[in-house]
Scaffold this motif. Structure first.
Motif, PDB file in Angstrom:
ATOM      1  N   LEU A 313      37.517 110.026  34.447  1.00 48.26           N
ATOM      2  CA  LEU A 313      37.056 111.380  34.135  1.00 48.26           C
ATOM      3  C   LEU A 313      37.700 111.893  32.848  1.00 48.26           C
ATOM      4  N   MET A 314      38.941 111.491  32.637  1.00 48.04           N
ATOM      5  CA  MET A 314      39.660 111.893  31.421  1.00 48.04           C
ATOM      6  C   MET A 314      39.228 111.108  30.187  1.00 48.04           C
ATOM      7  N   ARG A 315      38.439 110.046  30.398  1.00 47.12           N
ATOM      8  CA  ARG A 315      38.002 109.169  29.300  1.00 47.12           C
ATOM      9  C   ARG A 315      39.193 108.533  28.583  1.00 47.12           C
ATOM     10  N   ARG A 316      40.099 107.988  29.373  1.00 49.99           N
ATOM     11  CA  ARG A 316      41.332 107.433  28.816  1.00 49.99           C
ATOM     12  C   ARG A 316      41.226 105.960  28.430  1.00 49.99           C
ATOM     13  N   LYS A 317      40.147 105.300  28.762  1.00 47.12           N
ATOM     14  CA  LYS A 317      39.929 103.905  28.362  1.00 47.12           C
ATOM     15  C   LYS A 317      41.013 102.972  28.895  1.00 47.12           C
TER      16      LYS A 317
END
Length: 511
Positions: A313-317
């Motif tokens: 959800l945070m798009r942290r990869k």
């Protein structure tokens, strides 16, 4: 001197103010501090005296932070105080610069009427004109306001205005008037970020990733060390990705080797890596940090969370498995490394179970230092949209989760410090300050009260964000002196140490 808020006629500018003395209020992170130092250097080159706020400045500059809602409010409060001083006749001009300007632009004039000039993050080279109040008309004014304005909306516009032909737009950070103590400095290696995390406003403020050319970094490092800096703290929004945007194949590892050579030319020095991004960390980077004596065995690596769903959800990869694998490699291949991280608690939709997973991770891994931010909904971010759609967690619950995480880390840190004292661990300590008196908690009739007390930092302690090491000795040390010390006590997040030649001193834990 009063200032008119009437809009000047087209093609005209208000008269220049008689500004000879300027004070700077620098808010936010070390990257903002570097901007402040550069602006002060430009003002000093123009013959303007730099003075403290309470020493009769003609103008006040507030270099703002606009990263989170709380930092926005702090900035607005500081601007309001400066404008009130202007209304009372204490100062002539109020100039606002930095991230809040870049993010909100003309809104600042609605929030705090009375500001005389605003400067964006890509236009700090125009600070002298903003302070003096005399500028050219035409293309220099991007936004039609009742005050002078220079706000390039991105680095491409800033580059075009300055007729720069080379790739990218890299503002130099040389010739700064440093606000840090003489013995340490911040060296910005890049600006902007390409990661696009769901909660972050940095790309919209600072733009895309722009690595500073290595030859410029080397020149700035030489300048800082020649000026007395022993410790260079390497900063950027994403230091791990250094060089990718400029086809510098050697990347972070090559840059560290170049800076290591600089420290050796100056005798010795510390290089500290801040703001590393976990998904980009390679085995080569680990080996480089392990092999270079000047690079302190310390990593600042914001992880934000450990649960896979929240990380997505945070798009942290990244993922829990990738994070744990990296952390294990760092601990295994760089003996004694200190790992600092920051986390976000209360991200929209974070469940109680996902929070408990994060608490357990903090407890089990044992970070040397850790900070926790409560989630802040920022307009224009993907996470802000989740928050607005009903995924928000109540403030009281977020506060409780932050407290639980910090109490967990507090126990980890205290136990680790007590173990260092029990083991009489030895470490180099860089002296930051000689104290005029012992710290609070020491009785005046205690024999230690007659000793010399100092504030210092070991390799595992970054300035301003980590704990400190108190050094007690028979002799007085000066800021910037590097000494060898033995840990003899602990006081919460802080250590107490003594140099080997201090005889018969054993410190109890300060209350």
């Amino acid at each position: 001197m009063s200032q008119s808020t009437a809009k000047p006629s087209p093609g005209t500018q208000p008269p220049a103010a008689d500004v000879r003395r300027v004070a700077m209020v620098s808010l936010g992170c070390p990257k903002n501090l570097v901007d402040s130092e550069k602006m002060l250097g430009l003002l000093a080159e123009d013959g303007i005296a730099i003075v403290p706020e309470d020493d009769g400045p003609d103008a006040i500059i507030i270099n703002t932070c606009g990263f989170l809602e709380a930092s926005k409010q702090e900035s607005v409060d500081e601007i309001s105080r400066a404008v009130e001083r202007k209304k009372s006749g204490e100062v002539q001009r109020v100039v606002v610069a930095g991230c809040l300007v870049q993010r909100h632009r003309a809104k600042i004039l609605d929030w705090v009427p009375g500001v005389d000039a605003i400067i964006g993050v890509f236009d700090r080279d125009r600070i002298t004109a903003a302070v003096r109040g005399n500028t050219s008309s035409g293309d220099d004014v991007l936004v039609e306001l009742p005050v002078y304005s220079s706000i390039a909306t991105n680095d491409a516009i800033a580059k075009r205005r300055r007729e720069i032909e080379t790739p990218g737009y890299h503002e130099p950070d040389n010739a700064r008037m440093r606000l840090t103590p003489r013995h340490y400095a911040y060296l910005r290696i890049s600006e902007g970020c390409n990661q696009n995390c769901a909660f972050c406003t940095i790309p919209s403020i600072r733009g895309k990733m722009r690595s500073k050319p290595v030859d410029r970094l080397i020149a700035e490092a030489h300048e800082l060390m020649a000026d007395g800096a022993f410790e260079l703290n390497l900063i950027g929004q994403d230091t791990t990705s250094f060089g990718e945007d400029i086809d510098y194949a050697a990347g972070l590892s090559g840059m560290l080797r170049e800076l290591d050579a600089v420290t050796r030319q100056h005798g010795s020095g510390w290089l500290r890596l801040m703001y590393a991004y976990p998904s980009c960390f390679t085995d080569e980077m680990i080996d480089t940090i392990a092999s270079l004596d000047s690079v302190v065995k310390y990593i600042d690596m914001p992880l934000q969370h450990i649960n896979d769903r929240v990380l997505d959800l945070m798009r942290r990869k990244t993922s829990r498995n990738l994070i744990e694998t990296l952390l294990e490699k760092l601990r295994e291949r760089i003996p004694g490394i200190a790992i600092r991280t920051t986390l976000i608690s209360g991200f929209p939709g974070e469940t109680r179970a996902e929070h408990e997973e994060l608490v357990g991770f903090v407890r089990d891994f044992g970070f040397e230092a850790l900070g926790v931010f409560p989630y802040s909904p920022e307009p224009g971010t993907p996470a802000g949209s989740l928050y607005a759609k009903g995924e928000a967690i109540e403030d009281a619950e977020v506060g409780a989760r932050v407290e639980e995480l910090m109490l967990t880390q507090q126990q980890v840190a205290i136990e680790a410090n007590e173990q260092l004292a029990e083991d009489a661990a030895e470490l180099p300590v860089l002296i930051d300050e000689a104290l005029p008196a012992p710290p609070d908690g020491l009785d005046s009739d205690d024999p230690l009260a007659d000793m010399h007390w100092h504030v210092g930092r070991g390799p595992h302690q970054a300035p301003g964000v980590d704990g400190i090491t108190y050094v007690v000795a028979n002799e007085r040390f000066v800021p910037g002196e590097l000494i060898h010390a033995e840990v003899t006590g602990a006081s919460g997040y802080d250590l107490i140490a003594e140099p080997p030649n201090t005889e018969n001193i054993r410190l109890r834990i300060l209350g």
